[in-house]
Scaffold this motif. Structure first.
Motif, PDB file in Angstrom:
ATOM      1  N   PRO A  25       0.821  -1.216   0.000  1.00 15.74           N
ATOM      2  CA  PRO A  25       0.000   0.000   0.000  1.00 15.74           C
ATOM      3  C   PRO A  25       0.853   1.264   0.000  1.00 15.74           C
ATOM      4  N   ILE A  26       0.256   2.320  -0.494  1.00 21.64           N
ATOM      5  CA  ILE A  26       0.864   3.651  -0.482  1.00 21.64           C
ATOM      6  C   ILE A  26       0.072   4.510   0.493  1.00 21.64           C
ATOM      7  N   THR A  27       0.804   5.268   1.301  1.00 18.47           N
ATOM      8  CA  THR A  27       0.165   6.191   2.244  1.00 18.47           C
ATOM      9  C   THR A  27      -0.299   7.430   1.498  1.00 18.47           C
ATOM     10  N   TRP A  28      -1.581   7.743   1.659  1.00 22.52           N
ATOM     11  CA  TRP A  28      -2.176   8.930   1.058  1.00 22.52           C
ATOM     12  C   TRP A  28      -2.164  10.002   2.139  1.00 22.52           C
ATOM     13  N   ASP A  29      -1.214  10.920   2.031  1.00 19.48           N
ATOM     14  CA  ASP A  29      -1.050  11.936   3.069  1.00 19.48           C
ATOM     15  C   ASP A  29      -1.000  13.317   2.440  1.00 19.48           C
ATOM     16  N   GLY A  30      -0.826  14.317   3.268  1.00 20.14           N
ATOM     17  CA  GLY A  30      -0.661  15.677   2.775  1.00 20.14           C
ATOM     18  C   GLY A  30      -1.946  16.424   2.499  1.00 20.14           C
ATOM     19  N   VAL A  49     -11.726   3.272  -4.359  1.00 15.68           N
ATOM     20  CA  VAL A  49     -11.343   4.662  -4.599  1.00 15.68           C
ATOM     21  C   VAL A  49     -10.907   4.826  -6.057  1.00 15.68           C
ATOM     22  N   PHE A  50     -11.481   5.817  -6.738  1.00 19.75           N
ATOM     23  CA  PHE A  50     -10.986   6.199  -8.050  1.00 19.75           C
ATOM     24  C   PHE A  50      -9.759   7.088  -7.862  1.00 19.75           C
ATOM     25  N   ILE A  51      -8.718   6.841  -8.651  1.00 16.75           N
ATOM     26  CA  ILE A  51      -7.579   7.755  -8.720  1.00 16.75           C
ATOM     27  C   ILE A  51      -7.827   8.677  -9.906  1.00 16.75           C
ATOM     28  N   VAL A  64      -8.305   2.386 -10.202  1.00 14.51           N
ATOM     29  CA  VAL A  64      -9.015   2.050  -8.964  1.00 14.51           C
ATOM     30  C   VAL A  64      -8.016   1.502  -7.955  1.00 14.51           C
ATOM     31  N   VAL A  65      -8.126   2.000  -6.732  1.00 12.58           N
ATOM     32  CA  VAL A  65      -7.367   1.474  -5.605  1.00 12.58           C
ATOM     33  C   VAL A  65      -8.360   1.134  -4.502  1.00 12.58           C
ATOM     34  N   LYS A  66      -7.883   0.505  -3.460  1.00 13.13           N
ATOM     35  CA  LYS A  66      -8.737   0.116  -2.333  1.00 13.13           C
ATOM     36  C   LYS A  66      -8.090   0.613  -1.048  1.00 13.13           C
ATOM     37  N   VAL A  67      -8.904   1.066  -0.108  1.00  8.42           N
ATOM     38  CA  VAL A  67      -8.383   1.488   1.190  1.00  8.42           C
ATOM     39  C   VAL A  67      -7.887   0.247   1.922  1.00  8.42           C
ATOM     40  N   ALA A  68      -6.599   0.254   2.261  1.00  4.22           N
ATOM     41  CA  ALA A  68      -5.980  -0.878   2.954  1.00  4.22           C
ATOM     42  C   ALA A  68      -5.883  -0.624   4.462  1.00  4.22           C
ATOM     43  N   ARG A  69      -5.893   0.644   4.845  1.00  3.86           N
ATOM     44  CA  ARG A  69      -5.853   1.014   6.257  1.00  3.86           C
ATOM     45  C   ARG A  69      -6.666   2.285   6.420  1.00  3.86           C
ATOM     46  N   ALA A  70      -7.627   2.238   7.328  1.00  3.48           N
ATOM     47  CA  ALA A  70      -8.501   3.391   7.570  1.00  3.48           C
ATOM     48  C   ALA A  70      -7.689   4.563   8.126  1.00  3.48           C
ATOM     49  N   VAL A  99      -4.551   7.843   4.887  1.00  2.00           N
ATOM     50  CA  VAL A  99      -5.050   6.469   4.701  1.00  2.00           C
ATOM     51  C   VAL A  99      -4.030   5.742   3.835  1.00  2.00           C
ATOM     52  N   ASP A 100      -3.999   4.436   3.937  1.00  2.00           N
ATOM     53  CA  ASP A 100      -3.162   3.627   3.059  1.00  2.00           C
ATOM     54  C   ASP A 100      -4.064   3.007   2.009  1.00  2.00           C
ATOM     55  N   MET A 101      -3.585   3.027   0.750  1.00  2.00           N
ATOM     56  CA  MET A 101      -4.385   2.491  -0.346  1.00  2.00           C
ATOM     57  C   MET A 101      -3.550   1.525  -1.172  1.00  2.00           C
ATOM     58  N   LEU A 102      -4.240   0.555  -1.755  1.00  2.00           N
ATOM     59  CA  LEU A 102      -3.605  -0.546  -2.468  1.00  2.00           C
ATOM     60  C   LEU A 102      -4.150  -0.640  -3.889  1.00  2.00           C
TER      61      LEU A 102
END
Length: 154
Positions: A25-30, A49-51, A64-70, A99-102
């Motif tokens: 997963p990639i952390t979606w931050d900022g 989640v749509f990118i 499309v990605v999926k939330v891996a960590r809330a 959030v982390d997304m995969l």
């Protein structure tokens, strides 16, 4: 399960970055907008989640990605070296979330903003409303299906 759209600049963190290492997963931050932060807080593990690529030559829904960590406290807010540092945020009362997304998949083709604006049934999608600049937004099941149906069209 909820569905979302997140806007990103592809040279910063686009669908290709997710595809490069699909099992990690990639952390979606900022995110530094309160309404977008509130939407991040609502994201749950397993949400789709749509990118959406923005601020680039080819703007539109790319994959499309999926939330891996809330949602959890955005680590960047505590790092003085980060452009997302927030000196007013504390570990006891963090202001910002991540959030982390995969990776799930790339769309067969980019579905452009101009195309989305012309599709019946998407008039109330926040993305196509004039003046809507949120980087994180909910997508209804109906809107999700309408957007995916465009993937096969030319």
């Amino acid at each position: 399960m909820a569905r979302w759209l997140v806007k990103t600049e592809p040279d910063e963190c686009g669908i290709d970055d997710f595809a490069r290492d699909p099992k990690n997963p990639i952390t979606w931050d900022g995110v530094r907008n309160y309404q977008a932060r509130n939407f991040l807080t609502e994201m749950a593990e397993g949400d789709d989640v749509f990118i959406y690529h923005s601020s680039c030559k080819h703007i539109g829904v790319a994959g499309v990605v999926k939330v891996a960590r809330a949602a959890y406290p955005d680590p960047a807010q505590f790092d003085p070296e980060s452009p997302y540092y927030d000196g007013k945020s504390t570990r006891e009362k963090p202001r910002w979330k991540a959030v982390d997304m995969l990776f799930q998949r790339k769309l067969e083709r980019l579905i452009t903003l101009d195309e989305l604006k012309g599709i019946a049934g998407l008039d109330d999608l926040p993305l196509v409303r004039r003046g809507s600049r949120l980087s994180v937004m909910p997508v209804s099941d109906e809107h999700w299906q309408i957007i995916l149906q465009q993937e096969k069209r030319n």
